[in-house]
Design a protein around this motif. Structure first.
Motif, PDB file in Angstrom:
ATOM      1  N   LEU A  48      67.147  36.303 -17.010  1.00 11.87           N
ATOM      2  CA  LEU A  48      68.151  35.288 -17.280  1.00 11.87           C
ATOM      3  C   LEU A  48      69.482  35.691 -16.661  1.00 11.87           C
ATOM      4  CD1 LEU A  48      67.493  34.543 -21.051  1.00 11.87           C
ATOM      5  CD2 LEU A  48      66.912  33.099 -19.127  1.00 11.87           C
ATOM      6  N   PRO A  49      70.254  34.724 -16.170  1.00 12.44           N
ATOM      7  CA  PRO A  49      71.612  35.048 -15.720  1.00 12.44           C
ATOM      8  C   PRO A  49      72.468  35.438 -16.919  1.00 12.44           C
ATOM      9  CG  PRO A  49      71.248  32.673 -15.697  1.00 12.44           C
ATOM     10  CD  PRO A  49      69.916  33.309 -15.983  1.00 12.44           C
ATOM     11  N   ARG A  50      73.418  36.307 -16.710  1.00 10.71           N
ATOM     12  CA  ARG A  50      74.272  36.802 -17.790  1.00 10.71           C
ATOM     13  C   ARG A  50      74.975  35.660 -18.505  1.00 10.71           C
ATOM     14  NH1 ARG A  50      73.376  42.075 -19.394  1.00 10.71           N
ATOM     15  NH2 ARG A  50      73.420  43.500 -17.630  1.00 10.71           N
ATOM     16  N   GLY A  51      74.911  35.680 -19.826  1.00  5.75           N
ATOM     17  CA  GLY A  51      75.642  34.718 -20.630  1.00  5.75           C
ATOM     18  C   GLY A  51      74.915  33.415 -20.895  1.00  5.75           C
ATOM     19  N   TYR A  52      73.687  33.252 -20.376  1.00  3.11           N
ATOM     20  CA  TYR A  52      72.953  31.999 -20.561  1.00  3.11           C
ATOM     21  C   TYR A  52      71.591  32.271 -21.199  1.00  3.11           C
ATOM     22  CZ  TYR A  52      76.605  30.125 -17.597  1.00  3.11           C
ATOM     23  OH  TYR A  52      77.826  29.770 -17.103  1.00  3.11           O
ATOM     24  N   THR A  53      71.013  31.240 -21.794  1.00  2.00           N
ATOM     25  CA  THR A  53      69.763  31.388 -22.517  1.00  2.00           C
ATOM     26  C   THR A  53      68.725  30.393 -22.009  1.00  2.00           C
ATOM     27  OG1 THR A  53      70.440  29.814 -24.253  1.00  2.00           O
ATOM     28  CG2 THR A  53      70.984  32.134 -24.601  1.00  2.00           C
ATOM     29  N   ASP A  54      67.487  30.644 -22.373  1.00  2.00           N
ATOM     30  CA  ASP A  54      66.395  29.719 -22.085  1.00  2.00           C
ATOM     31  C   ASP A  54      66.494  28.566 -23.083  1.00  2.00           C
ATOM     32  OD1 ASP A  54      64.016  28.363 -21.748  1.00  2.00           O
ATOM     33  OD2 ASP A  54      62.781  30.159 -21.621  1.00  2.00           O
ATOM     34  N   ILE A  55      66.785  27.361 -22.597  1.00  2.00           N
ATOM     35  CA  ILE A  55      66.964  26.210 -23.481  1.00  2.00           C
ATOM     36  C   ILE A  55      65.781  25.242 -23.379  1.00  2.00           C
ATOM     37  CG2 ILE A  55      69.477  26.358 -23.482  1.00  2.00           C
ATOM     38  CD1 ILE A  55      69.507  24.072 -21.435  1.00  2.00           C
ATOM     39  N   SER A  56      64.639  25.739 -22.910  1.00  2.00           N
ATOM     40  CA  SER A  56      63.458  24.877 -22.773  1.00  2.00           C
ATOM     41  C   SER A  56      62.994  24.315 -24.112  1.00  2.00           C
ATOM     42  CB  SER A  56      62.320  25.655 -22.099  1.00  2.00           C
ATOM     43  OG  SER A  56      62.716  26.158 -20.837  1.00  2.00           O
ATOM     44  N   ASP A  57      63.316  25.028 -25.212  1.00  2.00           N
ATOM     45  CA  ASP A  57      62.947  24.518 -26.532  1.00  2.00           C
ATOM     46  C   ASP A  57      63.700  23.241 -26.892  1.00  2.00           C
ATOM     47  OD1 ASP A  57      61.049  26.397 -27.033  1.00  2.00           O
ATOM     48  OD2 ASP A  57      62.312  27.698 -28.245  1.00  2.00           O
ATOM     49  N   ASN A  58      64.769  22.921 -26.156  1.00  2.00           N
ATOM     50  CA  ASN A  58      65.532  21.701 -26.418  1.00  2.00           C
ATOM     51  C   ASN A  58      64.883  20.464 -25.813  1.00  2.00           C
ATOM     52  OD1 ASN A  58      67.564  23.859 -26.920  1.00  2.00           O
ATOM     53  ND2 ASN A  58      68.905  22.122 -27.250  1.00  2.00           N
ATOM     54  N   ILE A  59      63.807  20.644 -25.070  1.00  2.00           N
ATOM     55  CA  ILE A  59      63.112  19.506 -24.476  1.00  2.00           C
ATOM     56  C   ILE A  59      62.367  18.726 -25.558  1.00  2.00           C
ATOM     57  CG2 ILE A  59      61.227  18.850 -22.918  1.00  2.00           C
ATOM     58  CD1 ILE A  59      61.984  21.266 -21.203  1.00  2.00           C
ATOM     59  N   ASP A  60      62.467  17.415 -25.494  1.00  2.00           N
ATOM     60  CA  ASP A  60      61.690  16.542 -26.380  1.00  2.00           C
ATOM     61  C   ASP A  60      60.276  16.428 -25.788  1.00  2.00           C
ATOM     62  OD1 ASP A  60      60.573  14.610 -27.967  1.00  2.00           O
ATOM     63  OD2 ASP A  60      62.052  13.053 -27.531  1.00  2.00           O
ATOM     64  N   ILE A  61      59.387  17.279 -26.271  1.00  2.00           N
ATOM     65  CA  ILE A  61      58.040  17.370 -25.715  1.00  2.00           C
ATOM     66  C   ILE A  61      57.321  16.022 -25.747  1.00  2.00           C
ATOM     67  CG2 ILE A  61      55.757  18.427 -26.018  1.00  2.00           C
ATOM     68  CD1 ILE A  61      57.752  20.306 -24.827  1.00  2.00           C
ATOM     69  N   ARG A  62      57.586  15.237 -26.796  1.00  2.00           N
ATOM     70  CA  ARG A  62      56.895  13.943 -26.929  1.00  2.00           C
ATOM     71  C   ARG A  62      57.287  12.972 -25.823  1.00  2.00           C
ATOM     72  NH1 ARG A  62      58.913  12.787 -32.868  1.00  2.00           N
ATOM     73  NH2 ARG A  62      60.776  13.518 -31.776  1.00  2.00           N
ATOM     74  N   GLY A  63      58.459  13.180 -25.219  1.00  2.00           N
ATOM     75  CA  GLY A  63      58.919  12.270 -24.183  1.00  2.00           C
ATOM     76  C   GLY A  63      58.613  12.720 -22.766  1.00  2.00           C
ATOM     77  N   LEU A  64      57.945  13.862 -22.617  1.00  2.00           N
ATOM     78  CA  LEU A  64      57.600  14.353 -21.281  1.00  2.00           C
ATOM     79  C   LEU A  64      56.699  13.363 -20.545  1.00  2.00           C
ATOM     80  CD1 LEU A  64      56.802  18.144 -21.881  1.00  2.00           C
ATOM     81  CD2 LEU A  64      58.719  17.225 -20.567  1.00  2.00           C
ATOM     82  N   GLU A  65      56.952  13.204 -19.252  1.00  2.00           N
ATOM     83  CA  GLU A  65      56.093  12.349 -18.436  1.00  2.00           C
ATOM     84  C   GLU A  65      55.968  12.970 -17.048  1.00  2.00           C
ATOM     85  OE1 GLU A  65      55.504   7.637 -17.419  1.00  2.00           O
ATOM     86  OE2 GLU A  65      57.542   8.435 -17.417  1.00  2.00           O
ATOM     87  N   LEU A  66      54.737  13.054 -16.557  1.00  2.00           N
ATOM     88  CA  LEU A  66      54.479  13.629 -15.235  1.00  2.00           C
ATOM     89  C   LEU A  66      53.640  12.643 -14.430  1.00  2.00           C
ATOM     90  CD1 LEU A  66      54.754  16.086 -13.356  1.00  2.00           C
ATOM     91  CD2 LEU A  66      52.652  16.984 -14.371  1.00  2.00           C
ATOM     92  N   LEU A  67      54.203  12.167 -13.332  1.00  2.00           N
ATOM     93  CA  LEU A  67      53.511  11.198 -12.485  1.00  2.00           C
ATOM     94  C   LEU A  67      52.812  11.891 -11.328  1.00  2.00           C
ATOM     95  CD1 LEU A  67      56.171   8.312 -12.250  1.00  2.00           C
ATOM     96  CD2 LEU A  67      54.324   8.633 -13.930  1.00  2.00           C
ATOM     97  N   ASN A  68      51.627  11.374 -11.000  1.00  2.00           N
ATOM     98  CA  ASN A  68      50.760  11.862  -9.918  1.00  2.00           C
ATOM     99  C   ASN A  68      50.146  13.225 -10.234  1.00  2.00           C
ATOM    100  OD1 ASN A  68      49.445  11.528  -7.390  1.00  2.00           O
ATOM    101  ND2 ASN A  68      50.902  12.960  -6.450  1.00  2.00           N
ATOM    102  N   ALA A  69      49.951  13.529 -11.505  1.00  2.00           N
ATOM    103  CA  ALA A  69      49.270  14.764 -11.876  1.00  2.00           C
ATOM    104  C   ALA A  69      47.777  14.511 -11.988  1.00  2.00           C
ATOM    105  CB  ALA A  69      49.799  15.293 -13.201  1.00  2.00           C
ATOM    106  N   ASP A  70      46.984  15.484 -11.565  1.00  2.00           N
ATOM    107  CA  ASP A  70      45.542  15.416 -11.755  1.00  2.00           C
ATOM    108  C   ASP A  70      45.248  15.288 -13.242  1.00  2.00           C
ATOM    109  OD1 ASP A  70      42.765  16.452 -12.195  1.00  2.00           O
ATOM    110  OD2 ASP A  70      42.829  16.678 -10.018  1.00  2.00           O
ATOM    111  N   THR A  71      44.289  14.465 -13.610  1.00  3.26           N
ATOM    112  CA  THR A  71      44.012  14.197 -15.016  1.00  3.26           C
ATOM    113  C   THR A  71      43.421  15.396 -15.760  1.00  3.26           C
ATOM    114  OG1 THR A  71      41.865  13.275 -14.408  1.00  3.26           O
ATOM    115  CG2 THR A  71      43.698  11.728 -14.666  1.00  3.26           C
ATOM    116  N   ASP A  72      43.008  16.434 -15.033  1.00  2.00           N
ATOM    117  CA  ASP A  72      42.463  17.628 -15.688  1.00  2.00           C
ATOM    118  C   ASP A  72      43.549  18.525 -16.269  1.00  2.00           C
ATOM    119  OD1 ASP A  72      39.900  16.911 -15.122  1.00  2.00           O
ATOM    120  OD2 ASP A  72      39.757  18.105 -13.286  1.00  2.00           O
TER     121      ASP A  72
END
Length: 335
Positions: free
Chosen positions: A143-167
């Motif tokens: 991590l860069p100094r002074g910053y954190t991983d904020i991936s937990d702030n993502i609204d997982i239910r709202g994720l959308e990925l277009l053109n992904a293989d269905t597997d």
């Protein structure tokens, strides 16, 4: 069982970050009322969870000679601030004298603290977390100094990925676990441990946030196999466009036509030993972000597929008050 350690110098603090797997730092000042109020609670956490060389609880007086630079290095602008370090890198930052929040965050580490008796996890390659059930996600770069991983702030239910293989599942991209491709011989089971594009090399990933964030760095991990002569082996992404504050995902034609917030070209030398590209963003353009669209335009090669294993978003979560004089959380300036 261990007591808190009062930091006397920047060198002492740096040494503890290297010798202790987890460091919990309380940044305070003698004039700060809320700092004094939460101090007994912090001391009790140290007594119940502290373990030499595994979990160390320290106090940093931001106005003491010899340690002022520590607060500046980690962007401490409000008091009290608690920063949790994992393997020398910032894992969490908590502003304010809130015992419930502090205990909840440290509680995520309790199983790691209890089980860790083997010292620090192996370094090298830039990985700053071990992943697994301890609550802190694996990362392929520091991590860069002074910053954190904020991936937990993502609204997982709202994720959308277009053109992904269905597997493949889009949620895999934000898994806290280490990519299976880095564990040789490990079976991934029925569910694939990465994402591939479908009919061509382009992908559109829509990531909404639960609250406004500031983005500093984008970390992308891509681990296509190298021990095969298959012509259809997926590529690593090469050109990426980022769009901010969109209410929903873009279409591919729309993403091609409108101006992005930033365009990124990833070169071969940008990928580290963990297959991760650590991409610095134009921070001034990524303030108060409620959503991010990641558009993989093309890949580095001649295949018709692109592969993504993990995505990590690094920055600051929530609203941040103006930089300036240190203030006590919950008190009016000047009181």
């Amino acid at each position: 069982m261990s007591r808190t350690i009062e930091i006397q110098s920047a060198e002492q603090f740096s040494g503890l970050l290297k010798s202790s797997r987890i460091v919990v730092a309380d940044f305070y000042a003698n004039w700060c009322g809320p700092c004094h109020q939460i101090a007994p609670f912090f001391a009790q956490l140290a007594l119940s969870l502290g373990k030499p060389n595994v979990a160390t609880f320290v106090k940093v007086n931001v106005e003491a000679e010899g340690v002022k630079s520590i607060a500046s290095e980690y962007a401490v602008t409000h008091l009290p601030t608690f920063i949790i370090f994992r393997d020398g890198s910032v894992a969490e930052k908590i502003k304010g004298a809130d015992p419930q929040t502090l205990q909840a965050v440290i509680g995520k580490l309790s199983s790691d603290i209890e089980s860790a008796g083997e010292g620090r996890s192996g370094g090298g390659g830039g990985s700053s977390s071990s992943g697994g059930s301890g609550g802190i996600a694996w990362r392929g770069a520091d991590l860069p100094r002074g910053y954190t991983d904020i991936s937990d702030n993502i609204d997982i239910r709202g994720l959308e990925l277009l053109n992904a293989d269905t597997d493949f599942s889009v949620r895999t991209l934000f898994s806290k676990n280490k990519p299976a491709a880095l564990d040789k011989g490990k079976s991934t089971g029925e569910e694939k441990d990465w994402v591939e594009s479908d009919i061509d090399e382009q992908l559109l990933l829509f990531t909404p946030f639960n609250s406004a964030v500031k983005l500093h760095t984008l970390q992308i991990t891509s681990l296509p196999p190298t021990d095969t002569e298959d012509d259809d082996v997926p590529m690593r992404p090469k050109t990426i466009k980022l769009f901010t504050n969109r209410p929903h995902n873009l279409g591919f034609d729309e993403a091609d036509d409108i101006d992005p917030t930033q365009t990124i070209e990833i070169g071969e030398d940008d990928w580290n030993a963990n297959g991760t590209a650590n991409i610095s963003l134009r921070f001034v353009r990524f303030q108060n972000i409620t959503s991010l669209v990641i558009f993989v335009v093309d890949g580095d090669g001649d295949s018709e597929k692109v592969r993504l294993d993990r995505v990590r978003l690094i920055g600051e979560s929530g609203e941040k008050r103006e930089m300036g004089k240190l203030e006590k959380i919950g008190d009016e300036p000047g009181e």
